[in-house]
Design a protein around this motif. Sequence first.
Motif, mmCIF file in Angstrom:
data_model
loop_
_atom_site.group_PDB
_atom_site.id
_atom_site.type_symbol
_atom_site.label_atom_id
_atom_site.label_comp_id
_atom_site.label_asym_id
_atom_site.label_seq_id
_atom_site.Cartn_x
_atom_site.Cartn_y
_atom_site.Cartn_z
ATOM 1 N N ALA A 87 -50.684 -18.024 -9.264
ATOM 2 C CA ALA A 87 -50.703 -17.910 -7.797
ATOM 3 C C ALA A 87 -49.514 -18.651 -7.191
ATOM 4 O O ALA A 87 -48.877 -18.165 -6.254
ATOM 5 N N ALA A 88 -49.194 -19.815 -7.743
ATOM 6 C CA ALA A 88 -48.039 -20.573 -7.237
ATOM 7 C C ALA A 88 -46.762 -19.760 -7.420
ATOM 8 O O ALA A 88 -45.917 -19.686 -6.518
ATOM 9 N N ILE A 89 -46.616 -19.119 -8.574
ATOM 10 C CA ILE A 89 -45.389 -18.354 -8.845
ATOM 11 C C ILE A 89 -45.312 -17.117 -7.951
ATOM 12 O O ILE A 89 -44.280 -16.835 -7.335
ATOM 13 N N TYR A 120 -42.209 -11.832 -10.092
ATOM 14 C CA TYR A 120 -43.331 -10.992 -10.545
ATOM 15 C C TYR A 120 -43.171 -10.671 -12.034
ATOM 16 O O TYR A 120 -44.138 -10.650 -12.783
ATOM 17 N N HIS A 121 -41.933 -10.451 -12.428
ATOM 18 C CA HIS A 121 -41.644 -10.151 -13.832
ATOM 19 C C HIS A 121 -42.031 -11.339 -14.726
ATOM 20 O O HIS A 121 -42.684 -11.175 -15.756
ATOM 21 N N LEU A 122 -41.639 -12.534 -14.314
ATOM 22 C CA LEU A 122 -41.985 -13.729 -15.092
ATOM 23 C C LEU A 122 -43.504 -13.923 -15.146
ATOM 24 O O LEU A 122 -44.070 -14.245 -16.194
ATOM 25 N N ALA A 123 -44.164 -13.728 -14.019
ATOM 26 C CA ALA A 123 -45.629 -13.866 -13.990
ATOM 27 C C ALA A 123 -46.274 -12.815 -14.900
ATOM 28 O O ALA A 123 -47.237 -13.108 -15.626
ATOM 29 N N GLY A 127 -49.316 -24.600 -1.740
ATOM 30 C CA GLY A 127 -49.077 -24.867 -3.155
ATOM 31 C C GLY A 127 -48.838 -26.335 -3.435
ATOM 32 O O GLY A 127 -48.637 -27.137 -2.528
ATOM 33 N N PRO A 128 -48.872 -26.710 -4.713
ATOM 34 C CA PRO A 128 -48.781 -28.129 -5.082
ATOM 35 C C PRO A 128 -47.451 -28.781 -4.706
ATOM 36 O O PRO A 128 -47.441 -29.960 -4.326
ATOM 37 N N ALA A 129 -46.325 -28.058 -4.758
ATOM 38 C CA ALA A 129 -45.047 -28.670 -4.389
ATOM 39 C C ALA A 129 -45.034 -28.978 -2.895
ATOM 40 O O ALA A 129 -44.607 -30.052 -2.471
ATOM 41 N N THR A 183 -39.841 -25.686 -7.464
ATOM 42 C CA THR A 183 -40.593 -26.868 -7.021
ATOM 43 C C THR A 183 -39.670 -27.863 -6.324
ATOM 44 O O THR A 183 -39.983 -28.372 -5.242
ATOM 45 N N ALA A 184 -38.499 -28.125 -6.920
ATOM 46 C CA ALA A 184 -37.553 -29.061 -6.308
ATOM 47 C C ALA A 184 -37.111 -28.552 -4.936
ATOM 48 O O ALA A 184 -37.003 -29.325 -3.981
#
Lengths: 258, 258
Positions: free
Chosen positions: A164-166, B175-178, B214-216, B245-246
Motif C-alpha cells: 500500500a505504501a508503494i 506498480y511494476h515493482l509492486a 504512510g509511515p514516512a 522515503t527520504a
Amino acid sequence: MQVVIIGSGNVATVLGRLMVSNGHQILQVWGRNALHAATLAAELNAEAITDINAINTEADLYLLAVTDSALAEMASQLWLGDKLLVHAAGSVSLSVLKPASTRYGVLWPMKMIRKQMQTLTPVTIFIDGNTEEVMKELEALAAEFSDTVSRANDEARAKMHLLAAITSNFTNHLYHLANHYCEAENIPFHLFLPLIEDTVSQLRVSHPREVQAGPAFRNDSATLERHRKLLAQYPDILKIYDAMTASIRREFGWEPQN
Amino acid sequence: MQVVIIGSGNVATVLGRLMVSNGHQILQVWGRNALHAATLAAELNAEAITDINAINTEADLYLLAVTDSALAEMASQLWLGDKLLVHAAGSVSLSVLKPASTRYGVLWPMKMIRKQMQTLTPVTIFIDGNTEEVMKELEALAAEFSDTVSRANDEARAKMHLLAAITSNFTNHLYHLANHYCEAENIPFHLFLPLIEDTVSQLRVSHPREVQAGPAFRNDSATLERHRKLLAQYPDILKIYDAMTASIRREFGWEPQN
C-alpha cells in the motif's frame, strides 16, 4: 448487531456510520475527548462516554478504533469475556487484543480514511481472527462494506501495508512533486489528469511491464539529460528522478541488476 | 481535409483512424515497410506508397509520424510548399519541419499510443505552430480528438514531457515493482487496484499534500524498519523504497531539505 465503538476519530466515525447504514445499532461511543465522543455519538444515535469503566458489556461487537500506538494499552484495560473485539489497524498485530477477549480479530480497510467520507468503496478490506468462526463473522461484516474482502494474518498484513505504501503513498508523492514543479513553473497540473487516470486504467487490462514507456525505458540518454537540466533548480525532485531512472534502467537491462 | 500520412506505426495508425472517423479523407499512407503501409492504407481506404517521391502534393495536411529520431531526416527529404505539415512527437522541436514547408506545427497527444486503440481519450493534446493561423487550425483539428487541447512551444513541451515521465512512467514503474513483489510472494496484485484508483481519484478534489499518508509521512520509524526488513530479498525495490522515503521525509520536514 449491537456495537460499542471505542474511539472517536476518522476510522471510528466512518465505520460507525457504515454500521448504522447497514442496520446495526451503536450503543455507545467512548472517547478520551468528551466533545469528540459526544459529536460522534449524536450522529450515530448512541450514548457518549469518557470513562472506560462505563462500557456496556452486553454488546455483540466492540470496535477498538484508537491510534495504532494506543491499541495495546487500551486493550489491556478491557475485559469483554467472549464478546467479539476488533481493531482496524493494518500494521498492528492481532495479538494485542488477546488480554481483552476470547474472541478477537482485525478488520482493516486498506485506505486512508477521513471523517468526511460517507462510503469506503472502492476499498479492499483485510480481515483476521483468532478462530475460524471469528474470521467468518468478520468476513460477513466486512462484505457489507466492500465487495473485496480478503484474509490476511499479521505477516501477510505487514506485506499488504508495504505494498500500500508503494502503490499509494509513493505514487501520491510523485503527484505532489509534479504539482510542486507545476506551481513553480506556472503549468496547470490538471493537464496531466487524463494521463494519470489512463496510466492507472491500464492496470485492469495489462501487466505494468507491457505498458512501461519513457526515456529511461527506451535508454534515450539525450532526453534523460534534457529532463535533468529542467530539474537543475529542483534538487529534491532530481534525486527522485535519478533513483527512478536507475531503477527502470536496471529493470529493462540497461544497467546491471544488483 | 485530405490527408497524407507519412509513417505506418502506432501514432500513424491511431491518428489516421481518428481522422477517418471524423470525416477526413486519407489519400496515401507512406511506409518504409511495404506490408505495414499496405495494411494501414487498407484500413484507412487509402493508397499505400513506399517511395517518398510518390507523395501526392495536393493534400491539405501532411502528418509526419515516424520515430522521433527519424523526423528531422524525413523532413529534409520533403518539400510541400505551403501545405500544412505536422509531427506528433513531444520531445522533438517544431523547427525540424522548417525545411519541408512554410506552414508547420506539432500535434502531440500526451499518451502512450498503441495500434489497438480505437480512441485517444482521455488525453491532453498539446499543439504548436509556426504561425498563429497554423496554431488555430491545429487547435480545431485536435479538438475533434480530445476535450483537452493546450498550446505548448518547444520549451513548454519539454517540461510537459518531463512531467509526463514523473506522473506516468514513474508511477507505472512503482506498480511494476509492486507487481514483482506480489508475484514473488504469491499475493494477488488486483487487491491493490481499489487503493490505486482511489489515490488517483483524490487528485480531482484534493491537493496531493492534503492526502499524503504512510509511515514516512508520519515519521513512523518502527514501520519503516519493518517494511525495509520485508524488502531484504529485493534490493532493487529497497533502493526505491529508501529514495522515496527520504524524499517524503524531506517534504514533510523530518529531514533537512537540500
